[in-house]
Write an enzyme that holds these catalytic residues in place. Structure first.
Site, PDB file in Angstrom:
ATOM      1  N   TYR A  47      29.352 -74.598 -10.047  1.00 44.98           N
ATOM      2  CA  TYR A  47      30.395 -73.844  -9.337  1.00 44.98           C
ATOM      3  C   TYR A  47      31.742 -74.559  -9.475  1.00 44.98           C
ATOM      4  O   TYR A  47      32.765 -73.916  -9.750  1.00 44.98           O
ATOM      5  CB  TYR A  47      30.015 -73.701  -7.863  1.00 44.98           C
ATOM      6  CG  TYR A  47      31.035 -72.943  -7.046  1.00 44.98           C
ATOM      7  CD1 TYR A  47      31.140 -71.560  -7.153  1.00 44.98           C
ATOM      8  CD2 TYR A  47      31.881 -73.603  -6.165  1.00 44.98           C
ATOM      9  CE1 TYR A  47      32.063 -70.861  -6.411  1.00 44.98           C
ATOM     10  CE2 TYR A  47      32.817 -72.912  -5.419  1.00 44.98           C
ATOM     11  CZ  TYR A  47      32.914 -71.541  -5.548  1.00 44.98           C
ATOM     12  OH  TYR A  47      33.843 -70.851  -4.810  1.00 44.98           O
ATOM     13  N   LYS A  75      35.303 -73.247 -11.229  1.00 47.01           N
ATOM     14  CA  LYS A  75      36.586 -73.142 -10.530  1.00 47.01           C
ATOM     15  C   LYS A  75      37.644 -74.037 -11.171  1.00 47.01           C
ATOM     16  O   LYS A  75      38.831 -73.681 -11.216  1.00 47.01           O
ATOM     17  CB  LYS A  75      36.397 -73.480  -9.047  1.00 47.01           C
ATOM     18  CG  LYS A  75      35.591 -72.438  -8.282  1.00 47.01           C
ATOM     19  CD  LYS A  75      36.221 -71.060  -8.365  1.00 47.01           C
ATOM     20  CE  LYS A  75      35.493 -70.033  -7.511  1.00 47.01           C
ATOM     21  NZ  LYS A  75      36.134 -68.699  -7.544  1.00 47.01           N
TER      22      LYS A  75
END
Length: 282
Positions: free
Chosen positions: A149, A153
């Site tokens: 994740y 990002k």
């Protein structure tokens, strides 16, 4: 600011996109709230006649193009695009299911790029517009058990930096909004996906930390989606928005950690997320 036409992806009830839609609508703007689960947007449409509900799969260019064309045909323009739709991925990098990892990266990075490309071309023809990409403080400092994740990002932040420079000649602003620990649907979805393989994981001794990482943004003191939306929307509606908007519980800490010496950052994050508790089973 004049009334804006705002397209927002990932607006399922209970999340940041839903809260931002509600805030824009309260400010008198027109919102096209999109989701893969359009039924979850009924309450917005019931309260505000300026709320349009549309289905968008940000991994499907035909789906994006059809919705964008529909919006432009009806309203003539899109002033602000909020790329909020995204997927979580929680687990040690040696354990995490690769299909889950690939879906996360494809959605958070390439899905965001697909929407930005289609809407960006429209904005460039008008010579104005604003693209807002919802990143994360993990894009500043990656944490254990959320590596996929975080890398998605960080890649989004990097992509947005390039978009900002490349689109500036066409009058388009690009803004990165990096939430700290904010209560949203993402944590609930992440908790359903997290898995620590029994028997063959190097990290079975810290499984509680890994599972807990999925819902870290729901810990006591976390920022509510409504509070986050109020702050973010205020910044987005400024004539010239900040390049980065960072807000939410622990957001300042992560921003500072970006500039800390790596050994200090590693120490803080390893201690916080239980890496020191890992027992070598070999």
């Amino acid at each position: 600011m004049s009334k804006q036409i705002v397209l927002i992806t990932g607006c399922s009830r209970g999340g940041i996109g839903y809260a931002m839609s509600d805030k824009f609508l309260k400010e008198g703007h027109t919102v096209i709230a999109t989701s893969l689960e359009i039924e979850s947007l009924e309450s917005l449409a019931e309260v505000y006649d300026r709320c349009e509900r549309e289905l968008i799969d940000i991994n499907d260019e035909e789906s994006i193009s059809a919705t964008v064309e529909k919006v432009i045909n009806k309203f003539g323009r899109i002033d602000i695009l909020i790329n909020n739709a995204g997927l979580p991925a929680v687990g040690a990098l040696l354990d995490i299911d690769l299909e889950t990892a690939q879906r996360c990266v494809n959605t958070n990075v390439f899905g965001t790029l697909k929407v930005s490309r289609i809407v960006g071309l429209h904005m460039a023809k008008r010579g104005k517009g604003k693209i807002v990409n919802i990143g994360s403080v993990t894009g500043y400092a990656s944490t254990p058990w959320a590596g996929i994740y975080a890398l998605s990002k960080a890649a989004m932040h990097s992509m947005s930096d390039t978009l900002r420079m490349e689109l500036k000649p066409f009058g388009i602003q690009v803004v990165i909004v990096a939430p700290g620990a904010t209560k949203s649907n993402l944590a609930t979805a992440g908790a359903k996906l997290v898995h620590v393989p029994e028997g063959n994981s190097l990290y079975i001794s810290v499984s509680k930390y890994i599972i807990g990482r999925a819902s870290a943004s729901h810990a006591p003191g976390s920022t509510s989606a409504d509070e986050f939306a109020a702050y973010a929307v205020k910044k987005i509606l400024e004539p010239v928005s900040p390049r980065y908007v960072t807000f939410g519980q622990s957001s300042r800490l992560f921003f500072v950690m970006y500039y800390l010496p790596v050994f200090i950052r590693d120490f803080i994050l390893s201690k916080t997320f239980g890496v020191g508790m890992v027992r070598n089973q070999n």
